[in-house]
Design a protein around this motif. Structure first.
Motif, PDB file in Angstrom:
ATOM      1  N   THR A  97      -5.743   3.014   4.320  1.00 55.77           N
ATOM      2  CA  THR A  97      -5.243   2.154   5.395  1.00 55.77           C
ATOM      3  C   THR A  97      -3.955   2.687   6.017  1.00 55.77           C
ATOM      4  N   ASN A  98      -3.386   3.765   5.434  1.00 55.75           N
ATOM      5  CA  ASN A  98      -2.111   4.288   5.924  1.00 55.75           C
ATOM      6  C   ASN A  98      -2.306   5.093   7.201  1.00 55.75           C
ATOM      7  N   GLY A  99      -1.401   4.904   8.156  1.00 54.32           N
ATOM      8  CA  GLY A  99      -1.387   5.716   9.358  1.00 54.32           C
ATOM      9  C   GLY A  99      -0.468   6.908   9.155  1.00 54.32           C
ATOM     10  N   ASP A 100      -0.375   7.764  10.179  1.00 51.68           N
ATOM     11  CA  ASP A 100       0.463   8.960  10.073  1.00 51.68           C
ATOM     12  C   ASP A 100       1.927   8.613   9.826  1.00 51.68           C
ATOM     13  N   SER A 101       2.416   7.575  10.511  1.00 53.48           N
ATOM     14  CA  SER A 101       3.819   7.183  10.341  1.00 53.48           C
ATOM     15  C   SER A 101       4.068   6.662   8.931  1.00 53.48           C
ATOM     16  N   ASP A 102       3.076   5.969   8.381  1.00 54.29           N
ATOM     17  CA  ASP A 102       3.208   5.458   7.004  1.00 54.29           C
ATOM     18  C   ASP A 102       3.299   6.621   6.014  1.00 54.29           C
ATOM     19  N   LEU A 103       2.446   7.613   6.204  1.00 52.30           N
ATOM     20  CA  LEU A 103       2.453   8.778   5.316  1.00 52.30           C
ATOM     21  C   LEU A 103       3.756   9.562   5.448  1.00 52.30           C
ATOM     22  N   ALA A 104       4.288   9.638   6.659  1.00 48.94           N
ATOM     23  CA  ALA A 104       5.549  10.335   6.887  1.00 48.94           C
ATOM     24  C   ALA A 104       6.687   9.630   6.153  1.00 48.94           C
ATOM     25  N   THR A 105       6.653   8.309   6.208  1.00 49.39           N
ATOM     26  CA  THR A 105       7.681   7.529   5.503  1.00 49.39           C
ATOM     27  C   THR A 105       7.566   7.712   3.995  1.00 49.39           C
ATOM     28  N   LEU A 106       6.329   7.688   3.513  1.00 46.46           N
ATOM     29  CA  LEU A 106       6.104   7.888   2.069  1.00 46.46           C
ATOM     30  C   LEU A 106       6.511   9.299   1.644  1.00 46.46           C
ATOM     31  N   GLN A 107       6.287  10.290   2.525  1.00 49.72           N
ATOM     32  CA  GLN A 107       6.663  11.667   2.203  1.00 49.72           C
ATOM     33  C   GLN A 107       8.179  11.776   2.014  1.00 49.72           C
ATOM     34  N   LYS A 108       8.946  11.109   2.888  1.00 53.04           N
ATOM     35  CA  LYS A 108      10.396  11.117   2.752  1.00 53.04           C
ATOM     36  C   LYS A 108      10.820  10.502   1.422  1.00 53.04           C
ATOM     37  N   SER A 109      10.153   9.401   1.071  1.00 57.80           N
ATOM     38  CA  SER A 109      10.466   8.734  -0.194  1.00 57.80           C
ATOM     39  C   SER A 109      10.129   9.633  -1.390  1.00 57.80           C
ATOM     40  N   VAL A 110       9.005  10.357  -1.286  1.00 59.72           N
ATOM     41  CA  VAL A 110       8.597  11.296  -2.344  1.00 59.72           C
ATOM     42  C   VAL A 110       9.636  12.397  -2.493  1.00 59.72           C
ATOM     43  N   ASP A 111      10.071  12.959  -1.359  1.00 63.40           N
ATOM     44  CA  ASP A 111      11.064  14.036  -1.399  1.00 63.40           C
ATOM     45  C   ASP A 111      12.385  13.552  -1.998  1.00 63.40           C
ATOM     46  N   GLN A 112      12.765  12.319  -1.668  1.00 63.08           N
ATOM     47  CA  GLN A 112      14.000  11.756  -2.222  1.00 63.08           C
ATOM     48  C   GLN A 112      13.886  11.573  -3.740  1.00 63.08           C
ATOM     49  N   THR A 113      12.712  11.148  -4.180  1.00 63.01           N
ATOM     50  CA  THR A 113      12.500  10.960  -5.618  1.00 63.01           C
ATOM     51  C   THR A 113      12.580  12.285  -6.355  1.00 63.01           C
ATOM     52  N   ILE A 114      11.983  13.325  -5.776  1.00 63.16           N
ATOM     53  CA  ILE A 114      12.041  14.655  -6.403  1.00 63.16           C
ATOM     54  C   ILE A 114      13.476  15.148  -6.469  1.00 63.16           C
ATOM     55  N   ALA A 115      14.244  14.890  -5.401  1.00 60.94           N
ATOM     56  CA  ALA A 115      15.654  15.287  -5.384  1.00 60.94           C
ATOM     57  C   ALA A 115      16.440  14.527  -6.446  1.00 60.94           C
ATOM     58  N   SER A 116      16.082  13.254  -6.645  1.00 66.17           N
ATOM     59  CA  SER A 116      16.792  12.448  -7.653  1.00 66.17           C
ATOM     60  C   SER A 116      16.524  12.971  -9.065  1.00 66.17           C
ATOM     61  N   ILE A 117      15.320  13.522  -9.270  1.00 65.72           N
ATOM     62  CA  ILE A 117      15.001  14.116 -10.581  1.00 65.72           C
ATOM     63  C   ILE A 117      15.924  15.289 -10.857  1.00 65.72           C
TER      64      ILE A 117
END
Length: 268
Positions: A97-117
């Motif tokens: 159900t995710n659109g491109d903008s949703d995936l882009a937002t999730l990608q940013k969150s994923v990258d932030q989580t990896i950086a936090s690790i």
């Protein structure tokens, strides 16, 4: 010199030695302050104290190592939590159900989580040592030998979440890339969980070892105390008695010298 004079000097020497022995025992608190007070007992006591000192240091080493492992364990728990959150984001991204903008937002969150690790791993230090970069081994030196605990690499690169250039290998471009990302995160989570359980087990072992060392040290000191501690009251009594005998011997010697001088003056 008369026989009485010899006896007086002998008594003086004897009482002087007795006084020195009692004073040494009172001052040190030990029945055997030197090997002269009992070679066998002195040797046994010194070995007891040496063993107790080694066990005390072993206990200190164990507690320090445990403190280091607790630091690593806390950081590992944070990495596990971050990976669990990352996995949830990927599952969310896998929803059709995710659109491109949703995936882009999730990608940013994923990258932030990896950086936090990586932030967590870089801050996991003890006495200036990096604990979770895969280069650290905790060596615990004890009276019963050495124990080595190898710490793993929980950085994003070590977990396979970034490549050699530091670029994320987790992307949400399409369903195929998301499925691949899930596999990588699952593998990383398993690695972190394995590290967490290993650290937990080692911490338990060190806590048990520390308690065991404490018991051993207490037992050794109790045994040494029973064998070697001076009865202060008894030694004070001996000291006073020797002092009285010493004074009497001194008086006798003076009287003998006086009498001898008197006799010689009459003969002159």
């Amino acid at each position: 010199m008369t026989i009485g004079g010899v006896n007086s000097l002998s008594t003086l020497n004897s009482t002087h030695k007795a006084m020195q022995s009692s004073m040494a025992k009172i001052a040190t608190g030990s029945k055997f302050p030197s090997a002269a007070n009992g070679p066998a007992e002195y040797g046994i006591l010194q070995r007891m104290y040496s063993n107790a000192g080694a066990i005390s240091q072993s206990n200190a080493n164990t507690q320090t190592a445990s403190s280091m492992l607790k630091t690593a364990s806390g950081a590992t728990d944070n990495v596990v939590n971050a990976l669990s959150g990352l996995r949830e984001k990927l599952l969310q991204a896998a929803n059709g159900t995710n659109g491109d903008s949703d995936l882009a937002t999730l990608q940013k969150s994923v990258d932030q989580t990896i950086a936090s690790i990586d932030d967590t791993v870089s801050s996991a230090t003890y006495n200036g040592k990096q604990l979770l970069n895969g280069e650290q081994t905790v060596t615990v030196a004890g009276a019963d030998g050495y124990k080595n605990v190898q710490l793993g690499d929980l950085s994003s690169k070590g977990l396979g979440l970034t490549d050699s250039e530091g670029k994320s290998t987790i992307n949400l471009t399409d369903s195929k890339s998301i499925a691949s990302a899930l596999d990588k995160v699952d593998a990383a989570l398993n690695t972190a969980l394995d590290q967490a359980t290993t650290l937990g087990s080692e911490e338990q072992g060190l806590d048990y070892q520390s308690a065991n060392y404490t018991t051993q040290e207490t037992s050794l000191y109790d045994s040494a105390s029973t064998m070697g501690d001076t009865d202060i009251a008894a030694e004070v009594t001996k000291l006073k008695s020797a002092d009285v005998q010493n004074q009497l011997a001194l008086f006798a010697t003076k009287m003998q010298n006086h009498n001898r001088a008197s006799v010689l003056s009459l003969l002159s």
